[in-house]
Scaffold this active site. Structure first.
Site, PDB file in Angstrom:
ATOM      1  N   LYS A  70       0.855  -1.195   0.000  1.00  0.00           N
ATOM      2  CA  LYS A  70       0.000   0.000   0.000  1.00  0.00           C
ATOM      3  C   LYS A  70       0.877   1.226   0.000  1.00  0.00           C
ATOM      4  CE  LYS A  70      -4.033   1.931   0.316  1.00  0.00           C
ATOM      5  NZ  LYS A  70      -3.637   2.744  -0.826  1.00  0.00           N
ATOM      6  N   LYS A 106       5.360   2.002  -2.793  1.00  0.00           N
ATOM      7  CA  LYS A 106       5.359   3.405  -3.216  1.00  0.00           C
ATOM      8  C   LYS A 106       5.772   3.466  -4.674  1.00  0.00           C
ATOM      9  CE  LYS A 106       4.750   7.499  -1.200  1.00  0.00           C
ATOM     10  NZ  LYS A 106       3.911   7.792  -0.035  1.00  0.00           N
ATOM     11  N   ASP A 146      -0.011  10.868  -3.819  1.00  0.00           N
ATOM     12  CA  ASP A 146       1.081  11.439  -3.026  1.00  0.00           C
ATOM     13  C   ASP A 146       1.358  12.817  -3.643  1.00  0.00           C
ATOM     14  OD1 ASP A 146       3.070  10.745  -0.812  1.00  0.00           O
ATOM     15  OD2 ASP A 146       4.417  11.384  -2.369  1.00  0.00           O
TER      16      ASP A 146
HETATM   17  P1  NAD Z   1       1.215  18.640  -2.080  1.00  0.00           P
HETATM   18  O1  NAD Z   1       1.816  18.554  -3.420  1.00  0.00           O
HETATM   19  O2  NAD Z   1      -0.259  18.850  -1.943  1.00  0.00           O
HETATM   20  O3  NAD Z   1       1.927  19.818  -1.231  1.00  0.00           O
HETATM   21  C1  NAD Z   1       3.300  19.962  -1.098  1.00  0.00           C
HETATM   22  C2  NAD Z   1       3.567  21.374  -0.594  1.00  0.00           C
HETATM   23  O4  NAD Z   1       4.941  21.516  -0.274  1.00  0.00           O
HETATM   24  C3  NAD Z   1       3.266  22.472  -1.618  1.00  0.00           C
HETATM   25  O5  NAD Z   1       2.625  23.550  -0.961  1.00  0.00           O
HETATM   26  C4  NAD Z   1       4.652  22.913  -2.089  1.00  0.00           C
HETATM   27  O6  NAD Z   1       4.683  24.264  -2.512  1.00  0.00           O
HETATM   28  C5  NAD Z   1       5.425  22.723  -0.810  1.00  0.00           C
HETATM   29  N1  NAD Z   1       6.871  22.629  -1.000  1.00  0.00           N
HETATM   30  C6  NAD Z   1       7.568  21.938  -1.931  1.00  0.00           C
HETATM   31  N2  NAD Z   1       8.908  22.137  -1.745  1.00  0.00           N
HETATM   32  C7  NAD Z   1       9.006  22.955  -0.670  1.00  0.00           C
HETATM   33  C8  NAD Z   1      10.095  23.523   0.028  1.00  0.00           C
HETATM   34  N3  NAD Z   1      11.356  23.275  -0.347  1.00  0.00           N
HETATM   35  N4  NAD Z   1       9.820  24.296   1.078  1.00  0.00           N
HETATM   36  C9  NAD Z   1       8.560  24.545   1.477  1.00  0.00           C
HETATM   37  N5  NAD Z   1       7.494  24.049   0.865  1.00  0.00           N
HETATM   38  C10 NAD Z   1       7.717  23.266  -0.191  1.00  0.00           C
HETATM   39  O7  NAD Z   1       1.680  17.329  -1.308  1.00  0.00           O
HETATM   40  P2  NAD Z   1       1.039  16.656  -0.011  1.00  0.00           P
HETATM   41  O8  NAD Z   1       0.122  15.595  -0.467  1.00  0.00           O
HETATM   42  O9  NAD Z   1       0.563  17.723   0.925  1.00  0.00           O
HETATM   43  O10 NAD Z   1       2.336  15.933   0.589  1.00  0.00           O
HETATM   44  C11 NAD Z   1       3.271  16.645   1.396  1.00  0.00           C
HETATM   45  C12 NAD Z   1       4.053  15.646   2.218  1.00  0.00           C
HETATM   46  O11 NAD Z   1       3.131  14.881   2.990  1.00  0.00           O
HETATM   47  C13 NAD Z   1       4.871  14.625   1.409  1.00  0.00           C
HETATM   48  O12 NAD Z   1       6.042  14.305   2.122  1.00  0.00           O
HETATM   49  C14 NAD Z   1       3.965  13.426   1.344  1.00  0.00           C
HETATM   50  O13 NAD Z   1       4.670  12.210   1.127  1.00  0.00           O
HETATM   51  C15 NAD Z   1       3.371  13.499   2.736  1.00  0.00           C
HETATM   52  N6  NAD Z   1       2.126  12.752   2.873  1.00  0.00           N
HETATM   53  C16 NAD Z   1       1.011  13.100   2.174  1.00  0.00           C
HETATM   54  C17 NAD Z   1      -0.129  12.332   2.317  1.00  0.00           C
HETATM   55  C18 NAD Z   1      -1.418  12.699   1.627  1.00  0.00           C
HETATM   56  O14 NAD Z   1      -2.428  12.005   1.853  1.00  0.00           O
HETATM   57  N7  NAD Z   1      -1.476  13.776   0.848  1.00  0.00           N
HETATM   58  C19 NAD Z   1      -0.141  11.212   3.147  1.00  0.00           C
HETATM   59  C20 NAD Z   1       1.012  10.898   3.863  1.00  0.00           C
HETATM   60  C21 NAD Z   1       2.144  11.685   3.702  1.00  0.00           C
END
Ligand code: NAD
Length: 418
Positions: A70, A106, A146
């Site tokens: 997953k 992943k 993601d």
């Molecule tokens: P997303 O694409 O919606 O958002 C990512 C955000 O990070 C954006 O606002 C982008 O501008 C910002 N960003 C990118 N590089 C940056 C930097 N150097 N400094 C500051 N901000 C920066 O992605 P998301 O789904 O919110 O995922 C974010 C993190 O959360 C990832 O590590 C992802 O693996 C983790 N995550 C997400 C989920 C989910 O359900 N969306 C679940 C588990 C973990």
């Protein structure tokens, strides 16, 4: 990223730290440090102008001892084989710490999706779905969104799979739109677990969440929802950043309006309630009660960790602290709620979505949120119990001790295949 630490090496060092407290043989630990298999493929699609373009893509199936693999699919220029392997390992231990019957996987495509049209992204996503078809399925491997992927991409993958298999199997993928078999509460789930875990940590540390100051690095799906929910719990969001920079108001600002500003303009920078513009590093080192890193891996390295002033960190992102940063923060008594627990809401509600798809029965959002809360609180309690039992310095190690034990038990109880 402020550090080029290899995320796969970070994962392995986290497992080795936890192994010191486990009565598990080195041979089993060695197995638990590597993915079972990794697909590396090249996808060639036609651009809108008729030219062909090739993209590298990966899917890592890290461990399936506790159930189907997953984990999400990421579209980002920094996607690499080692990043995908690391993320799939974190998924394995994430599903184990929250004790849901799934393994870890992943995937990712090396691409900056901003440079491509919607129809190009659809061709690319369907091409990846065709490559993935033999290895995915609701009992085999269940991808999810993601970074830079969401309901739209999940719906395309589901449709490609179902068309080729001549079936209906919504549980082949999660994070779908509600009308395509998605779950209520899935979009908010990651931010929700991040703040539920923070609430539990504040309670454990005897700190008051009411009026606590919060900084959020990364203002996408995980970050902005965490900001909104923590604000609703009575904390004050004073800073936020995205890839273009950061905003700050010591009296707090409306996190939803800041998100609306980002949607309108592409950035949080310039939001009218901000009193000061900050760099990303400023946001990570602000003197706040709670820091929520919600962007990408390695946001905080050892140098930056030396300047971190937050008391509690709840990791919405995967792998935002390098192992060297972890050590520095340990020395400063910062309580870090590890990613595998803090952001596990996403995979937990994905699990609920998969259960609903298999039952062909939808749950209310209220039920989803209640069941999620129970799972996160139970996981936090399991972490704290192990943290105290072994007198550990780092809550991350406690989480890995619990999770690795569960995966190793499933492996050993299965016996061996002659
Ligand atoms: P997303 O694409 O919606 O958002 C990512 C955000 O990070 C954006 O606002 C982008 O501008 C910002 N960003 C990118 N590089 C940056 C930097 N150097 N400094 C500051 N901000 C920066 O992605 P998301 O789904 O919110 O995922 C974010 C993190 O959360 C990832 O590590 C992802 O693996 C983790 N995550 C997400 C989920 C989910 O359900 N969306 C679940 C588990 C973990």
């Amino acid at each position: 990223m402020s550090d080029d630490t290899n995320p796969f090496e970070s994962l392995q060092s986290q497992i080795e730290d936890a192994a010191n407290y486990l009565d598990i043989g080195d041979d089993v630990i060695e197995r638990l440090k590597h993915p079972e298999r990794v697909l590396e493929t090249n996808l060639t699609i036609e651009r809108d102008d008729g030219d062909l373009e090739r993209f590298k893509a990966f899917r890592s199936q890290f461990n399936g001892d506790r159930g189907p693999y997953k984990g999400g699919i990421r579209y980002h220029p920094q996607v690499s084989r080692d990043e995908v392997k690391a993320l799939s390992g974190w998924m394995t231990y994430k599903t184990a710490i929250v004790d849901i019957p799934l393994g870890g996987g992943k995937g990712g495509i090396v691409i900056d999706p901003d440079d491509y049209s919607e129809s190009e992204l659809e061709r690319l996503t369907r091409s990846f779905a065709r490559e993935l078809r033999p290895m995915i399925g609701e009992d085999r491997d269940v991808p999810a969104p993601d970074v830079n992927t969401g309901q739209r991409e999940m719906n395309w993958i589901k449709d490609t799979y179902e068309t080729l298999e001549n079936t209906t199997e919504p549980g082949v993928i999660t994070g779908k739109a509600i009308d395509s078999g998605g779950s209520a509460g899935r979009v908010e789930a990651t931010g929700r677990s991040t703040v539920l875990a923070a609430r539990e940590a504040f309670d454990y540390l005897d700190k008051d969440l009411e009026g606590a100051t919060v900084a959020v690095q990364g203002y996408g799906n995980a970050g902005w929802i965490a900001a909104k929910l923590i604000d609703e719990m009575g904390a004050t969001v004073v800073a936020a950043s995205d890839s273009t920079g950061g905003i700050y108001n010591p009296d707090g600002f409306d996190p939803v309006a800041a998100k609306d500003h980002k949607i309108e303009t592409g950035s949080v920078v310039g939001y009218e309630e901000s009193e000061e513009e900050l760099t990303n590093e400023d946001v990570l080192t602000l003197d706040v009660d709670l820091l929520i890193p919600a962007a990408l891996e390695n946001a905080v390295d050892a140098d930056l960790a030396a300047d971190v002033e937050a008391d509690v960190i709840s990791e919405a992102a995967n792998g935002p602290l390098t192992p060297a940063a972890d050590e520095v923060l340990e020395g400063k008594d910062v309580f870090v709620i590890p990613d595998i627990l803090a952001n596990a809401g996403g995979v937990t509600v994905s699990y609920f979505e998969w259960v609903q798809n298999r039952q062909r029965f939808s749950w209310s959002e209220e039920r989803v949120n209640e069941e999620l809360e129970t799972i996160i609180v139970d996981a936090f309690n399991a972490l704290v119990e192990t943290y105290e039992e072994h007198d550990l310095e780092n809550p991350r190690t406690a989480a890995y001790v619990v999770a690795i034990q569960r995966v190793a038990d499933a492996f050993e109880e299965a016996g061996s295949w002659p």
